[in-house]
Enzyme design. Structure first.
Site, PDB file in Angstrom:
ATOM      1  N   ASP A 432       3.005   6.149  -0.751  1.00 47.45           N
ATOM      2  CA  ASP A 432       2.592   4.865  -0.279  1.00 47.45           C
ATOM      3  C   ASP A 432       2.616   4.678   1.297  1.00 47.45           C
ATOM      4  O   ASP A 432       3.017   5.570   1.934  1.00 47.45           O
ATOM      5  CB  ASP A 432       3.502   3.824  -0.983  1.00 47.45           C
ATOM      6  CG  ASP A 432       2.878   2.310  -0.594  1.00 47.45           C
ATOM      7  OD1 ASP A 432       1.452   2.699  -0.471  1.00 47.45           O
ATOM      8  OD2 ASP A 432       3.388   1.371  -0.881  1.00 47.45           O
ATOM      9  N   GLU A 435      -1.569   5.553   5.435  1.00 48.19           N
ATOM     10  CA  GLU A 435      -2.794   5.421   5.988  1.00 48.19           C
ATOM     11  C   GLU A 435      -2.638   6.253   7.551  1.00 48.19           C
ATOM     12  O   GLU A 435      -3.486   6.762   7.856  1.00 48.19           O
ATOM     13  CB  GLU A 435      -3.307   3.992   6.227  1.00 48.19           C
ATOM     14  CG  GLU A 435      -3.867   3.315   4.735  1.00 48.19           C
ATOM     15  CD  GLU A 435      -2.447   3.028   3.991  1.00 48.19           C
ATOM     16  OE1 GLU A 435      -1.418   2.966   4.300  1.00 48.19           O
ATOM     17  OE2 GLU A 435      -2.609   2.990   2.612  1.00 48.19           O
ATOM     18  N   ASP A 515      -3.624  -2.432  -3.024  1.00 49.05           N
ATOM     19  CA  ASP A 515      -3.162  -3.916  -3.260  1.00 49.05           C
ATOM     20  C   ASP A 515      -4.235  -4.710  -3.761  1.00 49.05           C
ATOM     21  O   ASP A 515      -4.822  -5.170  -2.917  1.00 49.05           O
ATOM     22  CB  ASP A 515      -2.273  -4.356  -2.245  1.00 49.05           C
ATOM     23  CG  ASP A 515      -1.148  -3.656  -1.814  1.00 49.05           C
ATOM     24  OD1 ASP A 515      -0.795  -2.878  -2.655  1.00 49.05           O
ATOM     25  OD2 ASP A 515      -0.666  -3.924  -0.803  1.00 49.05           O
TER      26      ASP A 515
END
Ligand code: GLC
Length: 843
Positions: A432, A435, A515
């Site tokens: 997770d 990015e 999300d």
């Protein structure tokens, strides 16, 4: 591992787990995984990239090293084909291409950095293409197209960049580009390639977590692809500024740009994935239902959740541990009070037939008492500022250092850290925040919620600003994770789930869309979002079922469960502080619907697994927009609220509240309802009743659907009844329709050595009868079932009396087969055989 500099490309050949993989480096970061068809522990020569569209290369072994060189020039096989490749020592290859519609050009692949540029006979394209690097800075504004000028002024970027304009027209449709909000057809907006952690996504939010610079461009009955291989920032203005043009702008002085010929979208996806890689076959348990929340805490809560699934008879294969399992969010540690005995917990969960997936974030807590940090510092694996000091960002654990995954040593270090998880029996890894998200960035501009430009990534001797490698950061993290599986679990197929990614992520990880909200809008947008991910080469995708942020309510939850039941990845997840979102959390009716949806998935696993095998082999997605299957049907080009699961199933989920009925478009051909007996003609709209219990699913006539009893987990297959159900959907046409069944152990890599069973079914129809041919084509695995229980759908009531069925084996003798008619369907049992047989039905 051998590493050598080829004359044309830098090539790394390494043993990745048990398989040879060959990677073509480009820009030091993106690596094309090209040995997907390569054997294990064997030398071989093979066309690295697809012959029709790319450069055939030959791999030969020279002692410990491997040499890679262009293969002998192939003859041009089509006007889009590779027309010839430079000699073995030549630093360049020139491929004539037909540039989208009729404009001829040359795709020139040059120099060992893998740069490519398009030289087009079209002066407008050529002028734009020529505006590279310095040339771009000096070019007079007047020489640029209005579209390009507009992009430049609006974005005020790419002064040192490169721009390419592609002619299109107002009827063209566009697909791909990774994870995007909006409709299926991407026309009319400008999309940024810049992985961003954006939990505030609304209607037109862009960019999100995944950037895949592949655009499919469909017009005049043809579809081609353009792929920009650049992991830094770029924009695709898709008929936004100018409705008849696409402008691609990249913030760099060179790009690798590929034109991928069709003629259909499926051809583009197949060819693009031949270039960027295809999904490895995942473990079967990864196809089951997974349950997550931020966070189940402590250990006995996790166990109680797993037990509830068993008590309530809801199939489930995996439970996820979100960040609270860690010791104050230090990655690769366990919270001593909540998770004091991780091995025991994992063991208990395994006993219940549940796999365990743990979250891993890239941010490593800056803490002199914490081994992953101190060891990482000692091995110099963390990203630094331009002045050489350690870059300190902030993530969950507070001040955090970010591994520089462009460094081989950092990836090795990272893969070794996983020992802490795998030694306790953890099965899968959930990457997770990659990015990467950085809380010291700009909270309101999510594209800047990431380490700043003055952070440098080393890329083993090619240092650049982190911006240059931004989009590929997640791929490199996943690659380190994949290496950890090869290191610690070499006998098992890896399961990695990632939030961020760039082109080629499919060969490393499954992707979830980040999300989302518990809202009807987000349920609806998840469908075109997942479809375009599939068209961007990423077959193993899913959205958080029920929505992540906020609270679902029973109807939304029930509809989301149904809509997700036949998406490739199905995981329920919810945020911190929300109400419970397990299948039983919304009352008995929603629970029944959720159970039925999950059971539907489990009953169709034999079919779904074959779809994954196809994706692994061909790159074609599991979840497909109608346009992929029915490109010649103009109605299908923009349908976003229905999808195909593989070739056989059409799913029309309900995406709105209080929808008592919905419109379903059946493309040409003939269809059945999943359990129906009536043949429905396609090429028309149906108004379908959709009470809350109903998920409309249709089957293409001619298909044979393999199903089994829905058991509590994929691991329970050995308790199966010993029979596999085959639903045969008769078609009225004589052309044989093919269906495939694939069985193996679902867990190991033995299928690469032929230890699988593959059976091909061919069903052909006609006026007075029908024929089903059952042909095993690979016999390397003994499946748990001994017989097929066949149900024949589609017999006309007036034929039931005269219905007969005969079996023809290899000796060509005809034997009558006992068959029962019930509910207007014919039912029979056919023992599994290693020889091809034919079932001849007549009436
Ligand atoms: C991010 C993830 C989410 C996860 C949370 C806590 O928001 O997208 O899935 O639950 O972080 O780890």
């Amino acid at each position: 591992m051998a590493h050598l500099e080829g004359s044309q490309y830098e090539i790394t050949v390494e043993v990745c787990g048990q398989f040879w993989s060959v990677r073509l480096h480009s820009e030091g970061a993106l690596e094309f995984f090209v040995a997907l068809t390569g054997g294990r522990r064997r030398e071989r020569s093979f066309a690295v990239l697809e012959r029709e569209s790319y450069l055939p290369l030959q791999l030969t072994r020279e002692g410990e090293l491997y040499r890679i060189a262009p293969a002998a020039s192939p003859a041009p096989d089509s006007e889009n084909g590779a027309g010839g490749v430079g000699g073995a020592d030549g630093p360049r290859a020139e491929l004539p291409v037909t540039w989208l519609d009729g404009v001829r050009g040359t795709l020139r692949v040059e120099n060992r950095r893998g740069d490519a540029m398009l030289e087009s006979a079209d002066p407008a394209v050529a002028a734009e293409t020529a505006s590279r690097a310095g040339a771009n800075a000096g070019a007079a504004d007047a020489e640029r197209s209005p579209a390009a000028r507009a992009v430049e002024s609006r974005r005020a970027v790419a002064r040192d960049g490169l721009r390419l304009e592609i002619k299109s027209d107002q009827d063209a449709c566009f697909y791909g580009l990774g994870e995007r909000t909006g409709a299926l057809d991407k026309r009319g907006r400008t999309y940024q390639m810049w992985n961003s952690d954006d939990p505030f996504q609304r209607g037109a939010t862009d960019p999100l977590y995944q950037s895949i610079p592949l655009l499919l461009h469909a017009r005049n009955g043809r579809c081609d692809g353009v792929f920009l291989d650049f992991p830094g920032r770029s924009w695709f203005d898709v008929a936004d500024t100018d409705p008849s043009a696409v402008t691609v702008t990249a913030e760099n002085d060179s790009i690798s740009f590929f034109v991928i010929p069709g003629p259909g979208p499926a051809d583009v996806v197949r060819r693009y994935t031949a270039l960027s890689g295809r999904m490895l076959l995942p473990p079967l348990w990864a196809l089951g239902y997974h349950q997550s929340r931020y966070s189940y805490y402590p250990d006995h809560r996790v166990q109680a959740i797993a037990e509830q699934f068993r008590d309530r008879d809801i199939p489930c294969d995996a439970v996820y541990l979100d960040i609270h399992y860690m010791d104050e969010y230090r990655v690769f540690t366990w919270d001593p009070s909540g998770f004091p005995r991780p091995s025991r917990l994992v063991e208990e969960l395994h006993r219940l037939g549940m796999r365990v997936v743990t979250i891993v974030d890239p941010g490593v807590k800056v803490d002199a008492e914490y081994r992953t940090f101190t060891e990482g510092m000692r091995r110099d694996v963390f990203a630094r500022n331009a002045d050489g000091s350690l870059y300190r960002g902030e993530v969950w654990p507070g001040e955090a250092a970010f591994p520089d995954f462009t460094k081989r040593e950092a990836r090795r270090f990272w893969s070794e850290q996983h020992h802490e998880l795998f030694s306790h029996g953890v099965d899968g890894v959930w990457n997770d925040m990659n990015e990467p998200a950085d809380f010291t960035g700009d909270f309101f501009d999510r594209t800047r919620f990431t380490p700043p430009s003055n952070v440098v990534l080393e890329a083993d001797g090619r240092p650049r600003s982190i911006d240059h490698y931004h989009n590929v950061y997640a791929n490199l993290m996943c690659r380190a994770t994949a290496d950890s599986f090869a290191r610690y679990k070499p006998e098992e197929r890896p399961f990695i789930l990632t939030r961020a990614g760039y082109a080629g992520i499919q060969r490393l990880a499954a992707v979830w869309t980040g999300d989302n909200d518990s809202s009807w809008d987000h349920l609806a947008v998840s469908i075109p979002m997942l479809l375009n991910m599939g068209l961007s080469g990423v077959a193993f995708v899913g959205a958080d079922v029920g929505g992540f942020q906020g609270n679902a309510e029973p109807e939304l939850f029930a509809r989301w469960m149904q809509a997700a039941a036949l998406t490739p990845f199905m995981r329920g997840h919810t945020a911190l502080g929300t109400r419970d979102h397990e299948p039983w959390s919304f009352g008995p009716r929603a629970e029944r619907i959720a159970r039925d949806a999950i059971r539907l998935r489990y009953s169709l696993l034999p079919y779904l697994y074959a779809c994954f095998v196809e994706a692994h082999r061909s790159g074609l997605p599991v979840m497909r927009p109608l346009v992929l299957e029915f490109f010649d049907d103009p109605r299908c080009r923009r349908i976003w609220d229905q999808f195909m699961c593989g070739e056989a199933l059409l799913v029309a989920p309900v995406l709105q509240p209080a929808a008592e009925r919905r419109l379903v478009y059946l493309p040409r051909g003939e269809w059945y309802e999943l359990d129906g007996n009536e043949r429905l003609s396609g090429g028309r709209d149906l108004v379908v009743d959709t009470p809350l219990e109903r998920l409309p699913v249709y089957v293409r006539a001619g298909k044979v659907l393999a199903r089994r009893q829905a058991l509590r987990s994929t691991a329970a297959a050995s308790e199966d009844s010993g029979e596999l159900e085959l639903s045969v959907y008769l078609s009225g046409t004589e052309d044989p329709v093919r269906s495939v069944l694939f069985d193996d152990d679902g867990l190991s890599n033995d299928h690469y050595d032929g230890r699988y069973r593959e059976t091909v079914f061919e069903l052909s129809g006609g006026a007075g009868g029908s024929m089903l041919r059952v042909a095993p084509v690979q016999l390397g695995y003994a499946p748990p079932y001994r017989a097929y229980r066949i149900t024949v759908h589609g017999l006309a009531p007036e034929t039931l009396e005269s219905f007969r069925i005969e079996l023809v084996g290899p000796d060509r003798e005809r034997r009558a087969v006992e068959c029962k008619i019930a509910d207007e369907r014919a039912q029979l049992r056919l023992p599994v055989s290693s020889e091809p047989v034919e079932l001849r039905m007549s009436w």
